[in-house]
Design a protein around this motif. Structure first.
Motif, PDB file in Angstrom:
ATOM      1  N   GLY A  48      12.579   6.530 -32.605  1.00  0.00           N
ATOM      2  CA  GLY A  48      12.372   5.516 -33.391  1.00  0.00           C
ATOM      3  C   GLY A  48      11.944   5.313 -35.085  1.00  0.00           C
ATOM      4  O   GLY A  48      12.348   4.345 -35.607  1.00  0.00           O
ATOM      5  N   GLN A  51      10.541   1.963 -35.958  1.00  0.00           N
ATOM      6  CA  GLN A  51      11.182   1.082 -35.951  1.00  0.00           C
ATOM      7  C   GLN A  51      10.804  -0.555 -35.211  1.00  0.00           C
ATOM      8  O   GLN A  51      10.446  -0.139 -34.225  1.00  0.00           O
ATOM      9  CB  GLN A  51      12.488   1.849 -35.088  1.00  0.00           C
ATOM     10  CG  GLN A  51      13.329   2.741 -36.247  1.00  0.00           C
ATOM     11  CD  GLN A  51      14.718   2.797 -36.447  1.00  0.00           C
ATOM     12  OE1 GLN A  51      15.463   2.034 -36.408  1.00  0.00           O
ATOM     13  NE2 GLN A  51      14.980   3.948 -35.682  1.00  0.00           N
ATOM     14  N   PRO A  96      17.672  -2.451 -38.896  1.00  0.00           N
ATOM     15  CA  PRO A  96      16.934  -1.728 -40.178  1.00  0.00           C
ATOM     16  C   PRO A  96      16.912  -2.269 -41.367  1.00  0.00           C
ATOM     17  O   PRO A  96      18.180  -2.767 -41.345  1.00  0.00           O
ATOM     18  CB  PRO A  96      17.245  -0.163 -39.399  1.00  0.00           C
ATOM     19  CG  PRO A  96      18.513  -0.377 -39.177  1.00  0.00           C
ATOM     20  CD  PRO A  96      18.699  -1.995 -38.367  1.00  0.00           C
ATOM     21  N   SER A 122      13.757  -7.123 -40.550  1.00  0.00           N
ATOM     22  CA  SER A 122      12.972  -6.081 -40.713  1.00  0.00           C
ATOM     23  C   SER A 122      11.516  -7.056 -41.799  1.00  0.00           C
ATOM     24  O   SER A 122      12.750  -7.267 -42.843  1.00  0.00           O
ATOM     25  CB  SER A 122      12.972  -5.129 -40.859  1.00  0.00           C
ATOM     26  OG  SER A 122      13.473  -4.357 -41.853  1.00  0.00           O
ATOM     27  N   ASN A 276      19.594  -0.224 -34.213  1.00  0.00           N
ATOM     28  CA  ASN A 276      18.391   1.135 -34.329  1.00  0.00           C
ATOM     29  C   ASN A 276      18.749   1.748 -33.877  1.00  0.00           C
ATOM     30  O   ASN A 276      17.958   3.027 -33.957  1.00  0.00           O
ATOM     31  CB  ASN A 276      17.754  -0.142 -33.740  1.00  0.00           C
ATOM     32  CG  ASN A 276      16.913  -1.169 -33.908  1.00  0.00           C
ATOM     33  OD1 ASN A 276      17.970  -2.169 -33.464  1.00  0.00           O
ATOM     34  ND2 ASN A 276      16.002  -0.994 -35.198  1.00  0.00           N
TER      35      ASN A 276
END
Length: 427
Positions: A48, A51, A96, A122, A276
């Motif tokens: 990630g 993330q 994202p 995000s 993601n």
């Protein structure tokens, strides 16, 4: 007998021990198959790269929101399958900053008549702690923690199709918010808000009236078949681990989730991870451990366990360990020959050879130099006048074709040889 039994070597493992080893190995093998099919479980500190997703434990992650929704009694799933996007319950997306607008638009339109959707955008540019940090500083970071950089609005929202498009904008020095029958302060003075391009319904706003969360209204233009709602939470500090530290923000986020979940046909809540980058492919191994194929898999496992259990049960007494595994000598040769004849069922071939063999044996016991049938009959008439002649017995054996007839005729020749043997021993 006791000494012999004590001298026998005992096994290295008991029956129960061997069964436990086999059962344990089989269970580990099944676990390996499942892990190969399901993939490695994600946690907050693996993959990630900082993330914001449902299993991230950093400030920008949503692991706290997952636990909070679970505490409300919902069945929560962290979905790594594309099939999870088709849930009839509430679907929560955490795309994202590099999300593709055409993909999000297509997904939201498909969800219009499937179930409600909440999209949490995000905000923070986050990184995992670098390796160059001093050891004392790195020791303060818990697994999954991240370092927050500057806020970053998402640009792809402007390219969404109707009625979802909006502009995601940065705004500073705005800390108050209100909505969902709650109000409070944001954790920082840097705020992100939305400027929708189409008709909308406000859900949460800041002190200046700018939207922090809203619901699109264009998808509701079907009176005969109303669509499910699509909501956007553009200020993620209301729902991420950073924002949930405040009770008012947590209560407002839970109220938003509950309002959308009430629109669903089920109480399920699915947090998507495929956007993601954690999507997994369906395969036969994963299907084998899911309904309706799970029943067949369990039946097969039970059948294998029964077969394994029967393999440990002895059929009859144990074989004797005395003597070689393969017997030698005339007895084994005779047994093999008899088995071959029995399998071929050529019983008629036994009569003539056995009659010739009996003639030599009887001639020897009568003191004859040659096994001539006429000479045997003459000598037998002198020795045993009342006995049946040899030639009649031999002819009956050679003419026999059934096993019972052959056995009876051969027994007659054997009785004659035994009588002559007994007569010689009594002299």
């Amino acid at each position: 007998m006791t000494a012999v039994a004590a001298a026998r070597p005992s096994g290295a493992f008991s029956k129960f021990g061997v069964f436990a080893l086999v059962a344990g190995g089989f269970a580990l093998f099944l676990a390996l198959l499942y892990l190969l099919g399901a993939g490695e479980e994600i946690d907050g500190n693996s993959g990630g790269g900082g993330q914001a997703h449902a299993v991230s434990k950093g400030l920008n992650g949503y692991a706290g929101l997952v636990r909070l929704v679970e505490a409300q009694g919902h069945d929560v799933e962290r979905s790594r399958r594309r099939g999870g996007l088709e849930t009839t319950g509430l679907l929560i997306l955490t795309p994202p900053p590099t999300a593709k607008p055409e993909e999000i638009t297509k997904l939201l339109k498909q969800r219009a008549f499937t179930g409600p959707t909440l999209v949490i955008l995000s905000k923070w540019w986050a990184l995992e702690p670098p390796q160059q940090l001093p050891e004392k500083v790195r020791a303060k970071f818990k697994p999954g923690w991240v370092m927050l950089g500057p806020p970053q609005p998402s640009r792809w929202t402007q390219e969404l199709g109707r009625p979802f498009a909006f502009e995601h904008k940065f705004k500073g020095e705005s800390t108050r918010w209100s909505g969902m029958k709650r109000s409070g302060k944001l954790p920082t003075g840097t705020t992100l808000h939305a400027v929708p391009a189409h008709e909308f319904a406000p859900l949460i706003s800041d002190e200046a009236g700018d939207l922090l969360a809203f619901m699109t209204k264009g998808a509701r233009d079907f009176p005969s078949n109303p669509a499910y709602p699509v909501a956007f939470l553009v200020e993620p500090d209301m729902a991420n681990n950073y924002g949930l530290a405040d009770a008012d923000r947590a209560a407002a986020t839970v109220a938003l989730v509950e309002q959308l979940s009430d629109e669903a046909s089920t109480g399920d809540v699915v947090f998507d991870l495929t956007l993601n980058g954690f999507g997994g492919q369906e395969n036969l191994l994963t299907l084998a451990f899911r309904p309706p194929f799970l029943a067949a898999t369990l039946s097969l496992i039970v059948a294998l366990l029964i077969v394994g259990w029967r393999a440990f049960m002895r059929f009859g007494p144990a074989a004797s360990s005395a003597g070689p595994d393969i017997a030698f000598g005339k007895r084994q040769l005779i047994t093999n020959g008899a088995g071959l004849i029995l399998r071929a069922r050529r019983f008629a071939l036994l009569g003539a050879p056995y009659a010739a063999l009996s003639a030599r044996r009887i001639a020897e016991r009568l003191g004859l130099t040659r096994a001539d049938p006429a000479a045997i009959d003459a000598a037998l008439a002198r020795r045993l006048p009342d006995a049946e002649p040899f030639t009649q017995r031999a002819a009956r054996l050679e003419a026999a074709s059934k096993p019972a007839e052959i056995l009876a005729a051969a027994q007659s020749l054997d009785d004659l040889a035994t009588t002559l043997q007994q007569g010689q021993s009594t002299r």
